[in-house]
Design an enzyme around this catalytic site. Structure first.
Site, mmCIF file in Angstrom:
data_model
loop_
_atom_site.group_PDB
_atom_site.id
_atom_site.type_symbol
_atom_site.label_atom_id
_atom_site.label_comp_id
_atom_site.label_asym_id
_atom_site.label_seq_id
_atom_site.Cartn_x
_atom_site.Cartn_y
_atom_site.Cartn_z
ATOM 1 N N ASP A 113 4.633 26.048 60.903
ATOM 2 C CA ASP A 113 4.561 27.384 60.297
ATOM 3 C C ASP A 113 3.837 27.238 58.955
ATOM 4 O O ASP A 113 4.304 26.518 58.054
ATOM 5 C CB ASP A 113 5.986 27.921 60.080
ATOM 6 C CG ASP A 113 6.035 29.439 60.135
ATOM 7 O OD1 ASP A 113 6.984 29.985 60.716
ATOM 8 O OD2 ASP A 113 5.101 30.085 59.598
ATOM 9 N N HIS A 331 12.479 35.120 64.374
ATOM 10 C CA HIS A 331 13.525 34.910 63.367
ATOM 11 C C HIS A 331 13.677 36.092 62.412
ATOM 12 O O HIS A 331 14.593 36.118 61.576
ATOM 13 C CB HIS A 331 13.204 33.644 62.579
ATOM 14 C CG HIS A 331 11.944 33.768 61.797
ATOM 15 N ND1 HIS A 331 10.688 33.859 62.378
ATOM 16 C CD2 HIS A 331 11.732 33.884 60.474
ATOM 17 C CE1 HIS A 331 9.783 34.000 61.453
ATOM 18 N NE2 HIS A 331 10.375 34.027 60.283
ATOM 19 N N ASP A 332 12.746 37.060 62.509
ATOM 20 C CA ASP A 332 12.821 38.255 61.652
ATOM 21 C C ASP A 332 13.324 39.484 62.409
ATOM 22 O O ASP A 332 13.457 40.557 61.811
ATOM 23 C CB ASP A 332 11.411 38.632 61.145
ATOM 24 C CG ASP A 332 10.843 37.620 60.193
ATOM 25 O OD1 ASP A 332 9.599 37.503 60.151
ATOM 26 O OD2 ASP A 332 11.622 36.944 59.501
HETATM 27 O O1 TEU Z 1 7.522 37.890 57.609
HETATM 28 C C1 TEU Z 1 6.667 38.895 57.129
HETATM 29 C C2 TEU Z 1 7.329 40.173 57.060
HETATM 30 O O2 TEU Z 1 6.714 41.114 56.668
HETATM 31 C C3 TEU Z 1 8.712 40.360 57.556
HETATM 32 O O3 TEU Z 1 9.605 39.594 56.800
HETATM 33 C C4 TEU Z 1 9.065 41.802 57.401
HETATM 34 O O4 TEU Z 1 8.968 42.083 56.032
HETATM 35 C C5 TEU Z 1 10.435 42.107 57.875
HETATM 36 O O5 TEU Z 1 11.098 40.997 58.272
HETATM 37 C C6 TEU Z 1 10.317 43.055 59.025
HETATM 38 O O6 TEU Z 1 10.921 44.192 58.683
HETATM 39 C C7 TEU Z 1 7.072 36.581 57.297
HETATM 40 C C8 TEU Z 1 8.130 35.617 57.800
HETATM 41 O O7 TEU Z 1 8.219 35.711 59.227
HETATM 42 C C9 TEU Z 1 9.427 35.996 57.131
HETATM 43 O O8 TEU Z 1 10.512 35.222 57.639
HETATM 44 C C10 TEU Z 1 9.268 35.775 55.639
HETATM 45 O O9 TEU Z 1 10.438 36.241 54.987
HETATM 46 C C11 TEU Z 1 8.049 36.525 55.089
HETATM 47 O O10 TEU Z 1 6.894 36.435 55.895
HETATM 48 C C12 TEU Z 1 7.645 35.945 53.739
HETATM 49 O O11 TEU Z 1 7.143 34.640 53.960
#
Ligand code: TEU
Ligand code: CA
Length: 562
Positions: A113, A331-332
């Site tokens: 990543d 994971h988000d």
């Molecule tokens: O996520 C980008 C991102 O925009 C998401 O976190 C979004 O804001 C939210 O989760 C959806 O509503 C990436 C990574 O996948 C995330 O885990 C990180 O927190 C983020 O970037 C910052 O690196």
């Protein structure tokens, strides 16, 4: 090697250069929640290595490893303080090398990543940058003077709450951060930043990884003063320069996270002739359940017709000069079976239906850890049980702005990121076999019923459904390269489509509802016979005039065409 993928009306065969990732299936591991080998409550690299045989059994071909680099863990590792060393919580560089080697023995590749839109504020670059306006690292980041009244340069709001500008007393200027204030945005207009990142990428590629998932890559071309954040003016130039400096001569998988991508934009990233990336993660099928103003915290009901319109658009518009990524969760995002299926009575049937519906589409499928056993969302009673910085910050900000505790908790239950981050459920012993220590995040209390061990013991489990889907993709090029045509596009409860490549045709029919339903087939489908490739009920071998679909029934029929 090229593959004939499409006969145009003029009979012209469209050819496509075959890539190894065209028929690959990617498995995403969130290391802190996957397996804890040293019982400190935190998943680790040794834990992942101990589970490679499980992943081999599933049949996946690539592991996307969420960040394991040194980090203060403000955003669970998406805030990196050393891109070329490993956080002690996860292990060591030697263990990464061991993971790469052990995975290769099982024909599994590793992609890392790459979080390069921002670093941690504890990265040496930022520590130097903030020391003085004359620091040679000052322009590695984005600094601006306050407005005359001392206010931030503009009103950009961080995705993690509060202003996107943090005042730094030492030099009397603000620095820019789209995420937490411990995640300062790197200044990609600075050639030194580009060179440093390219060098680091090559260092990892030389260690034997097979590519990258690129965090919020659509943001690196930003123009902060014009408040253009995504798809900025410099983005594709930067990606083509990155490609030249790192990917050339290597056979890699590179997938960019691009929340704002449309099919037209996705072509810019993934058209093979542009030498940028292999593919992108687009999120249009995800954000249709977000409120236009309040986003994910005020969920909208899932509308299947709207979903099908988005999927069909991506399948047809990107199909020939670019490549789709196919996913329900990561994971988000919340757990697929809770968000789109039924985590209760029809959990198994609906999880299988969702898997079939996604895996027969054109593109590369991604499985998020636990999706293959139907892990569900979780509902912790207290906000204090949650750990995700986005959830905690937005809970504070939104309740302070008048959103009720109950409304915010509902949004967290439905769309919060910790839904995906509860420890992997391996068996029904203490802490689901994840750790003998105190897990960093509470487990989902349903682990005694939903776990890998019980799934492996049950020939009808979701696990074996995923295993079969992965294998089918290898055995049938029509799944990988076939044309996509929607069926029943306006039906509110059925997602159906067909794929065609030469004389091979697959019809996929999915009942997205908990009720049985009668489906009258068009003449073009009536009477078709074939091989049932997969089903979550009894196999269907032919299509009569109408079908009575069971709750969440899903099947794929390979039609024998004379
Ligand atoms: O996520 C980008 C991102 O925009 C998401 O976190 C979004 O804001 C939210 O989760 C959806 O509503 C990436 C990574 O996948 C995330 O885990 C990180 O927190 C983020 O970037 C910052 O690196
Ligand atoms: Ca550990």
């Amino acid at each position: 090697m090229t593959i004939d993928v499409k006969k145009s009306d003029a009979g012209i065969i469209q050819t496509l250069d075959k890539k190894w990732w065209h028929d690959a299936v990617i498995y995403q591991i969130y290391p802190r929640s996957f397996m804890d080998a040293n019982n400190d409550g935190m998943g680790d690299l040794a834990g992942i290595i101990s589970k490679l045989d499980y992943l081999k059994e599933l049949g996946i071909n690539v592991i996307w490893l969420s960040p394991v680099f040194k980090s203060p863990m403000d955003d669970n590792g998406y805030d990196i303080s050393d891109y070329q060393d490993i956080a002690s919580e996860f292990g060591s560089l030697e263990e990464v090398d061991k993971l790469i080697a052990e995975a290769a023995k099982r024909d599994i590749r590793i992609i890392m990543d790459l979080v390069i839109n921002h670093s941690s504020d504890e990265h040496p670059w930022f520590i130097e940058s903030r020391k003085s306006k004359d620091s040679p690292y000052r322009d590695y980041y984005i600094w601006r003077k306050p407005q005359s009244d001392g206010l931030p340069p503009n009103d950009f709001h961080s995705y993690f709450g509060g202003s996107g500008w943090e005042f730094d007393e030492a030099t009397g200027e603000y620095y820019f951060h789209q995420f937490s204030k411990k995640q300062p945005d790197l200044n990609w207009e600075n050639p030194k930043v580009q060179e440093e990142v390219h060098r680091m990428m090559n260092w990892w590629l030389d260690r034997g990884i097979s590519g990258f998932r690129m965090d919020v890559i659509d943001l690196i071309g930003k123009d902060v003063d014009k408040q253009i954040m995504t798809n900025g003016p410099h983005l594709h130039t930067l990606l083509q320069e990155m490609n030249k400096a790192t990917f050339v001569g290597r056979d890699l998988l590179t997938v960019g996270e691009a929340w704002s991508a449309t099919p037209e934009i996705a072509k810019l990233y993934s058209d093979p002739t542009r030498d940028e990336l292999s593919m992108v993660f687009q999120f249009e099928h995800i954000t249709i359940t977000f409120d236009p103003e309040q986003g994910k915290w005020k969920p909208r009901p899932f509308d299947l017709v709207e979903f099908k319109q988005v999927i069909s658009k991506w399948q047809t518009e990107l199909g020939d000069c670019g490549w789709n990524s196919l996913f329900w969760n990561n994971h988000d995002l919340p757990r697929a079976v809770s968000k789109y299926g039924d985590p209760g009575r029809y959990r198994v049937q609906s999880a299988k239906m969702l898997a079939t519906a996604m895996h027969f589409l054109k593109g590369t499928p991604y499985i998020y850890q636990g999706e293959e056993i139907g892990m569900t969302n979780v509902q912790f009673d207290a906000i204090e049980d949650y750990q995700d910085i986005e959830t905690l910050n937005l809970y504070q900000e939104r309740t302070a702005a008048g959103v009720s505790h109950e409304a915010m908790m509902q949004g967290i239950y439905e769309n919060g990121r910790d839904n995906a981050r509860t420890p992997m459920q391996w068996n029904n012993t203490l802490n689901a076999g994840f750790s003998e220590g105190h897990p960093w995040l509470k487990l989902n209390p349903n682990y005694p019923e939903i776990n890998v061990e019980s799934a492996l013991d049950d020939p009808n489990s979701i696990f074996y459904h995923y295993q079969k889907l992965i294998q089918l993709r290898k055995n049938h090029q029509v799944i990988v390269y076939g044309d996509y045509q929607p069926l029943f596009a306006e039906h509110e409860k059925v997602f159906a489509y067909q794929r065609q490549l030469g004389n091979k045709r697959v019809v996929v029919i999915n009942n997205f509802s908990a009720e049985p339903l009668e489906l009258t087939l068009p003449i073009s489908l009536q009477g078709l016979k074939g091989q049932c490739l997969i089903s979550n009920y009894a196999a269907r071998k032919q299509l009569s005039e109408s079908l009575t679909l069971a709750p969440y029934e899903s099947f794929a029929l390979l039609i024998k065409q004379c």
